[in-house]
Design an enzyme around this catalytic site. Structure first.
Site, PDB file in Angstrom:
ATOM      1  N   GLY A  82       0.774  -1.227   0.000  1.00  0.00           N
ATOM      2  CA  GLY A  82       0.000   0.000   0.000  1.00  0.00           C
ATOM      3  C   GLY A  82       0.806   1.279   0.000  1.00  0.00           C
ATOM      4  O   GLY A  82       0.254   2.360  -0.239  1.00  0.00           O
ATOM      5  N   ASP A  83       2.124   1.190   0.249  1.00  0.00           N
ATOM      6  CA  ASP A  83       2.951   2.399   0.282  1.00  0.00           C
ATOM      7  C   ASP A  83       4.391   2.051  -0.104  1.00  0.00           C
ATOM      8  O   ASP A  83       5.332   2.387   0.619  1.00  0.00           O
ATOM      9  CB  ASP A  83       2.901   3.032   1.673  1.00  0.00           C
ATOM     10  CG  ASP A  83       3.389   4.480   1.681  1.00  0.00           C
ATOM     11  OD1 ASP A  83       3.389   5.117   0.607  1.00  0.00           O
ATOM     12  OD2 ASP A  83       3.769   4.969   2.765  1.00  0.00           O
ATOM     13  N   VAL A  84       4.544   1.394  -1.238  1.00  0.00           N
ATOM     14  CA  VAL A  84       5.866   0.988  -1.703  1.00  0.00           C
ATOM     15  C   VAL A  84       6.580   2.210  -2.275  1.00  0.00           C
ATOM     16  O   VAL A  84       6.163   2.770  -3.288  1.00  0.00           O
ATOM     17  CB  VAL A  84       5.760  -0.117  -2.784  1.00  0.00           C
ATOM     18  CG1 VAL A  84       7.137  -0.419  -3.371  1.00  0.00           C
ATOM     19  CG2 VAL A  84       5.144  -1.378  -2.191  1.00  0.00           C
TER      20      VAL A  84
END
Length: 265
Positions: free
Chosen positions: A159-161
């Site tokens: 979700g937040d790479v």
């Protein structure tokens, strides 16, 4: 706050306390190993700790212990940084590392994951922002709606790479930290590679066009689908900034969206 965990998990303080907007982090030693004790009352941070435990050290930092309020993680001790790599001529290699790490996180595990947030819920702020402000946000919202209406089989998403959430764990390699815990199409997890505002070159001429075939090759995702998710994600990022009143900051993801939209023509 930390004393009970230090005693219960037999930890030794090994650095200064770090305070963020949502967490407190204390470097410690656990059985002689460098670790990070993270305490948060934030629901998303708690969900992220449960997901890190579920990943069981495959693609993500190993969780040594956790409960409803705290998580004890292995600590990144390597000397390399993906952001520094990308800014000093190694952008292509940094992108490959980001992709290969995220792909590991998408692999199914033998047990059900903890509760996750579906992408349809994650994108809930984009459509109202598009109606209110129009412009390129309208295109972003339209493409996001089409993607969310026609999903492939969902996977567990980080979700937040981005370059600051994949760290050098020395002999353990590059591992992820700080997941949001989402559920949806794998391509979503690669969009931020193109839109991470911490990287000053995201709007540089030709950068998106150079990185696109690398991400496609590493992930097996068609370039058009990646471009669509870049547009959707960039619009969502801009909507968040606008919702906080940070109109100037919204311009960075909006410019990425415009580049991706031009490639879709």
């Amino acid at each position: 706050m930390f004393e009970s965990y230090i005693e219960r998990w037999r930890l030794t303080i090994d650095g200064e306390l770090v305070v963020t907007h949502s967490s407190q982090l204390l470097p410690v030693l656990w059985n002689g190993r460098p670790a990070m004790l993270k305490i948060s009352g934030d629901a998303a941070e708690k969900a992220g700790g449960a997901l890190m435990h579920w990943w069981n050290g495959i693609g993500a930092a190993t969780v040594y212990a956790h409960d409803d309020e705290a998580v004890l993680l292995e600590r990144a001790t390597g000397s390399h940084s993906l952001l520094a790599m990308a800014m000093s001529g190694g952008d292509n290699e940094a992108t490959r590392i980001l992709c290969r790490t995220a792909v590991k996180l998408h692999i199914p595990r033998g047990t059900p994951p903890p509760p996750l947030i579906p992408l349809s819920q994650w994108f809930r702020e984009l459509e109202p922002a598009a109606r209110r402000h129009g412009g390129v946000l309208t295109d972003c919202s339209r493409i996001a709606d089409a993607l969310l209406a026609d999903p492939p089989d969902p996977v567990v998403l980080h979700g937040d790479v981005h370059h600051g959430n994949i760290l050098d764990f020395d002999e353990h390699g590059w591992l992820a930290i700080d997941p949001k815990g989402l559920l949806g199409e794998p391509a979503f997890d690669f969009a931020n590679i193109f839109a991470n505002e911490d990287l000053p070159t995201i709007n540089a001429p030709g950068r998106l066009q150079r990185q696109l075939p690398i991400v496609s090759s590493e992930t097996g995702i068609e370039p058009k689908r990646l471009l669509q998710w870049i547009v959707a994600y960039s619009g969502l990022s801009a909507a968040w900034f606008i919702g906080d009143g940070s109109f100037a900051l919204a311009e960075s993801p909006l410019s990425v969206a415009r580049i991706a939209l031009a490639e879709l023509q």
